[in-house]
Design an enzyme around this catalytic site. Structure first.
Site, PDB file in Angstrom:
ATOM      1  CG  ASP A   8      -2.008  -1.278   1.046  1.00  0.00           C
ATOM      2  OD1 ASP A   8      -1.960  -2.018   0.318  1.00  0.00           O
ATOM      3  OD2 ASP A   8      -2.886  -1.221   2.001  1.00  0.00           O
ATOM      4  CE  LYS A 106      -4.427  -3.795   1.784  1.00  0.00           C
ATOM      5  NZ  LYS A 106      -5.104  -2.885   2.392  1.00  0.00           N
ATOM      6  CB  CYS A 151      -2.353  -3.126   5.264  1.00  0.00           C
ATOM      7  SG  CYS A 151      -2.385  -4.133   3.873  1.00  0.00           S
TER       8      CYS A 151
END
Ligand code: VGL
Ligand code: ZN
Length: 205
Positions: A8, A106, A151
């Site tokens: 990310d 995701k 995450c």
């Protein structure tokens, strides 16, 4: 095969992003440095539809940081972030993307959040990363990126459940730490579950 998973590193989690992780930009340089040491590099993107359940803006009367229940699971509400096909969802331009083989998405289901890069929070749907790695006989994975206690943590815990030997490159991660100590507690939990904490220096040398 030794594999690097970059989590990310998207504009919304970086400087001036809508969900800025403090000092998040500091992960870019170590990631760029370390990449060349891996046979396989993949990246993940948080990739939400505009009507995503984790956005406070979709819950009248609620604000960022509030908790709601979704399928009996606690869900923190966030500012809108990483909306599909917006600049905020793009990987940062300074991130070297030339070695990234594939990007996994995701948080795409409007009804459920997903901190893990493997499964959504209800462990219902898979992002495809598990089968991709298994198909290539990957056994050792190294994880770095954002955010440490969300995450990164949930991806690491799932990775270990799936049987991967899992390393966290600590100086390549930054967290939100909205409650002081969140990042340290996340690291402690990962270690307790069997993760190996390493530095990018150690990995390169
Ligand atoms: C994340 C908060 C909300 C993360 C994603 O990728 O760590 N954090 N959505
Ligand atoms: Zn998100």
């Amino acid at each position: 095969m030794k594999t690097l998973i970059i989590i990310d590193v998207q504009n919304d989690f970086l400087k001036n992003g809508s969900l800025e992780v403090p000092y998040g930009n500091e992960v870019i340089e170590p990631i760029n440095q370390i990449m060349k040491n891996y046979e396989l590099v993949v990246a993940t993107k948080d990739w939400h539809p505009l009507n995503h359940v984790s956005f406070a803006s979709n819950h009248p009367g609620k604000k960022n940081g509030d908790f709601i229940k979704v399928n009996n699971l606690d869900q923190i509400l966030w500012p809108d972030h990483c909306v599909q096909n917006t600049p905020g969802a793009e990987l940062h331009s300074e991130l070297d993307q030339s070695n990234i083989t594939r990007v996994f998405h995701k948080g795409t289901d409007p009804e459920i959040d997903s901190y893990s890069t493997f499964f959504d929070s209800a462990q219902r749907n898979s992002t495809g990363l598990k089968n991709f790695l298994r198909g290539l006989y990957v056994n050792n994975i190294y994880i770095m990126g954002l955010a440490t206690e969300y995450c990164v943590k949930f991806s690491v815990l799932d990775a270990m459940r799936l049987g991967f030997v899992t390393h966290v490159i600590e100086d390549g991660c930054r967290g939100i730490d909205s409650c002081a100590g969140d990042v340290q507690r996340a690291l402690d939990t990962m270690v307790k579950q069997g993760a190996k904490i390493v530095t990018s220096q150690e990995v390169v040398s």
